[in-house]
Write a protein that holds these residues in place. Sequence first.
Motif, PDB file in Angstrom:
ATOM      1  N   TYR A  41      -2.405  -5.190 -17.327  1.00 17.18           N
ATOM      2  CA  TYR A  41      -1.392  -4.157 -17.093  1.00 17.18           C
ATOM      3  C   TYR A  41      -1.196  -3.279 -18.337  1.00 17.18           C
ATOM      4  O   TYR A  41      -1.053  -2.057 -18.234  1.00 17.18           O
ATOM      5  CB  TYR A  41      -0.064  -4.806 -16.709  1.00 17.18           C
ATOM      6  CG  TYR A  41      -0.010  -5.344 -15.304  1.00 17.18           C
ATOM      7  CD1 TYR A  41      -1.035  -5.101 -14.393  1.00 17.18           C
ATOM      8  CD2 TYR A  41       1.071  -6.103 -14.868  1.00 17.18           C
ATOM      9  CE1 TYR A  41      -0.985  -5.593 -13.109  1.00 17.18           C
ATOM     10  CE2 TYR A  41       1.134  -6.605 -13.575  1.00 17.18           C
ATOM     11  CZ  TYR A  41       0.104  -6.343 -12.708  1.00 17.18           C
ATOM     12  OH  TYR A  41       0.165  -6.827 -11.423  1.00 17.18           O
ATOM     13  N   TYR A  44      -4.060  -0.957 -18.542  1.00 12.49           N
ATOM     14  CA  TYR A  44      -3.912   0.152 -17.588  1.00 12.49           C
ATOM     15  C   TYR A  44      -3.120   1.295 -18.234  1.00 12.49           C
ATOM     16  O   TYR A  44      -3.482   2.471 -18.104  1.00 12.49           O
ATOM     17  CB  TYR A  44      -3.175  -0.314 -16.336  1.00 12.49           C
ATOM     18  CG  TYR A  44      -4.037  -0.841 -15.216  1.00 12.49           C
ATOM     19  CD1 TYR A  44      -4.952  -0.019 -14.559  1.00 12.49           C
ATOM     20  CD2 TYR A  44      -3.903  -2.160 -14.779  1.00 12.49           C
ATOM     21  CE1 TYR A  44      -5.724  -0.499 -13.514  1.00 12.49           C
ATOM     22  CE2 TYR A  44      -4.671  -2.646 -13.734  1.00 12.49           C
ATOM     23  CZ  TYR A  44      -5.582  -1.819 -13.104  1.00 12.49           C
ATOM     24  OH  TYR A  44      -6.351  -2.295 -12.073  1.00 12.49           O
ATOM     25  N   MET A  56      -4.608   2.178 -11.455  1.00 15.67           N
ATOM     26  CA  MET A  56      -4.178   1.309 -10.361  1.00 15.67           C
ATOM     27  C   MET A  56      -3.887   2.152  -9.121  1.00 15.67           C
ATOM     28  O   MET A  56      -3.007   3.018  -9.149  1.00 15.67           O
ATOM     29  CB  MET A  56      -2.928   0.507 -10.743  1.00 15.67           C
ATOM     30  CG  MET A  56      -2.524  -0.501  -9.668  1.00 15.67           C
ATOM     31  SD  MET A  56      -1.126  -1.558 -10.159  1.00 15.67           S
ATOM     32  CE  MET A  56      -1.902  -2.580 -11.404  1.00 15.67           C
ATOM     33  N   VAL A 157      -5.679  -4.877  -4.250  1.00 14.03           N
ATOM     34  CA  VAL A 157      -5.989  -4.427  -5.609  1.00 14.03           C
ATOM     35  C   VAL A 157      -7.496  -4.445  -5.843  1.00 14.03           C
ATOM     36  O   VAL A 157      -8.080  -3.481  -6.356  1.00 14.03           O
ATOM     37  CB  VAL A 157      -5.285  -5.318  -6.652  1.00 14.03           C
ATOM     38  CG1 VAL A 157      -5.776  -4.988  -8.058  1.00 14.03           C
ATOM     39  CG2 VAL A 157      -3.778  -5.148  -6.588  1.00 14.03           C
ATOM     40  N   SER A 161      -9.572  -0.821  -5.854  1.00  8.50           N
ATOM     41  CA  SER A 161     -10.024  -0.429  -7.188  1.00  8.50           C
ATOM     42  C   SER A 161     -11.482   0.012  -7.141  1.00  8.50           C
ATOM     43  O   SER A 161     -11.873   0.999  -7.773  1.00  8.50           O
ATOM     44  CB  SER A 161      -9.853  -1.589  -8.176  1.00  8.50           C
ATOM     45  OG  SER A 161      -8.487  -1.859  -8.406  1.00  8.50           O
TER      46      SER A 161
END
Length: 242
Positions: A41, A44, A56, A157, A161
């Motif tokens: 995260y 990201y 994301m 996810v 992605s």
Amino acid sequence: MLSDFHLPLNPIDKVNQPPVHYLQVQDGLILCSGLCWTTAYILYIRQAYRDKSYGMPLVCLCANIAWEFLFGAAIPESAAQVVSFFPWFVIDIGIVYTTWKFGREQWKHAPLVAQNLGWILLGGITGMLVMFWAFLKTYDNQYEAGFYLAWTDQIIVSTTSVAQLMSRNNTSGHSWGIWFTRWIGSVFAELIFVWRYLNYPESYPVAATHMTIFLFVVTEVADLTYPFVYASLERKEKKKLK
């Protein structure tokens, strides 16, 4: 003693009273998964500022925020969930901000989306939160309901992605570090349930259902497809720079 240390017991462990070594392996997997996803995260957010983009996919971000708020703050079942999920929720707020800040450029081909991205994020998060809450209230077993919500989120996810890379035809917002920490974090999460099922199959039947096997397999297929797509796009980008 340090050798006897473990995280507070979850409701199932309170019933089973497993040995310390079981709890420590379980705790280690939980903490490793949490650390990997926390790192992903943060990466990201860093990559968003580097590329002036976001990595994301929107539907994943909305689902993540909803799930992490519910199980990290609103209705956690154990201290381990708070330790793992609430920091993700806090960091995800940063991902929401960078998505709103840089996302409009990615959607310039769709002005209606670009001009209303903030409202789309707000509506998506609210909708996911209500849907997840309704599912939890409908399902008799909250543990299993949370499990299926989490892994449905995970499969979204992983698959979107890959789809995002292919649709953009570039690697903006993505990186090898994001993929690796996200993938390894998911592997650790799968191993948590494998470990639990191997030791207490009667307490964790959800870990061996056909649906669970499907979710795990498709997640791994998507996550292991990602590096091939990323590498192909990266080579094209390097050729353009020459």
